[in-house]
Design a protein around this motif. Structure first.
Motif, PDB file in Angstrom:
ATOM      1  N   LEU A   7     -15.712  -2.034  58.677  1.00  0.00           N
ATOM      2  CA  LEU A   7     -16.979  -3.064  59.205  1.00  0.00           C
ATOM      3  C   LEU A   7     -16.397  -4.362  58.682  1.00  0.00           C
ATOM      4  O   LEU A   7     -16.702  -5.280  59.114  1.00  0.00           O
ATOM      5  N   ILE A   8     -15.770  -4.583  57.275  1.00  0.00           N
ATOM      6  CA  ILE A   8     -15.412  -5.935  56.935  1.00  0.00           C
ATOM      7  C   ILE A   8     -14.522  -6.303  57.738  1.00  0.00           C
ATOM      8  O   ILE A   8     -14.629  -7.793  57.852  1.00  0.00           O
ATOM      9  N   LEU A   9     -13.532  -5.738  58.236  1.00  0.00           N
ATOM     10  CA  LEU A   9     -12.458  -6.125  59.240  1.00  0.00           C
ATOM     11  C   LEU A   9     -13.044  -6.737  60.240  1.00  0.00           C
ATOM     12  O   LEU A   9     -12.618  -7.876  60.894  1.00  0.00           O
ATOM     13  N   ALA A  10     -14.017  -5.856  61.133  1.00  0.00           N
ATOM     14  CA  ALA A  10     -14.729  -6.391  62.163  1.00  0.00           C
ATOM     15  C   ALA A  10     -15.479  -7.667  62.015  1.00  0.00           C
ATOM     16  O   ALA A  10     -15.355  -8.773  62.999  1.00  0.00           O
ATOM     17  N   LEU A  11     -16.136  -7.777  60.947  1.00  0.00           N
ATOM     18  CA  LEU A  11     -16.919  -9.076  60.502  1.00  0.00           C
ATOM     19  C   LEU A  11     -15.893 -10.136  60.349  1.00  0.00           C
ATOM     20  O   LEU A  11     -16.071 -11.029  60.765  1.00  0.00           O
ATOM     21  N   ILE A  12     -14.703 -10.098  59.792  1.00  0.00           N
ATOM     22  CA  ILE A  12     -13.839 -11.266  59.659  1.00  0.00           C
ATOM     23  C   ILE A  12     -13.338 -11.429  60.982  1.00  0.00           C
ATOM     24  O   ILE A  12     -13.049 -12.825  61.243  1.00  0.00           O
ATOM     25  N   PHE A  13     -12.759 -10.503  61.790  1.00  0.00           N
ATOM     26  CA  PHE A  13     -12.388 -10.891  63.156  1.00  0.00           C
ATOM     27  C   PHE A  13     -13.473 -11.590  63.904  1.00  0.00           C
ATOM     28  O   PHE A  13     -13.091 -12.573  64.795  1.00  0.00           O
TER      29      PHE A  13
END
Length: 98
Positions: A7-13
């Motif tokens: 989720l964190i990586l998706a938000l950053i992307f």
């Protein structure tokens, strides 16, 4: 914990794509087979990101479906083997009692 990292990586992307899209607001000429048009590049960037997400999601869903089918088959095989094992145990018990 893995879901949180995803989720964190998706938000950053998503944040990076949004910044990139906002910085590129000029229009671009698109040539189709049947004509052409001018579209803001921000729509192309966001559309491409959404389409990529859909493709990845479909492949993930397909993989999960295949894994579920494999699990069901393996559970069926396991139950059959347990049944055979019980039959052998019963046969051995009958032979020992005779």
């Amino acid at each position: 914990m893995r879901i949180q990292w995803n989720l964190i990586l998706a938000l950053i992307f998503t944040f990076i794509v949004a910044i990139f899209a906002v910085l590129n607001v000029s229009s671009v000429k698109i040539n189709y087979l049947f004509g052409n048009s001018e579209i803001p590049i921000i729509l192309i960037i966001i559309g491409s990101a959404l389409l990529g997400g859909l493709v990845v999601g479909m492949f993930g869903t397909l993989r999960q479906f295949k894994l579920q089918m494999k699990v069901k088959k393996l559970e069926k095989d396991l139950n059959e083997m347990k049944s055979r094992e019980n039959q052998v145990i019963e046969q051995n018990a009958d032979m020992e009692s005779n």
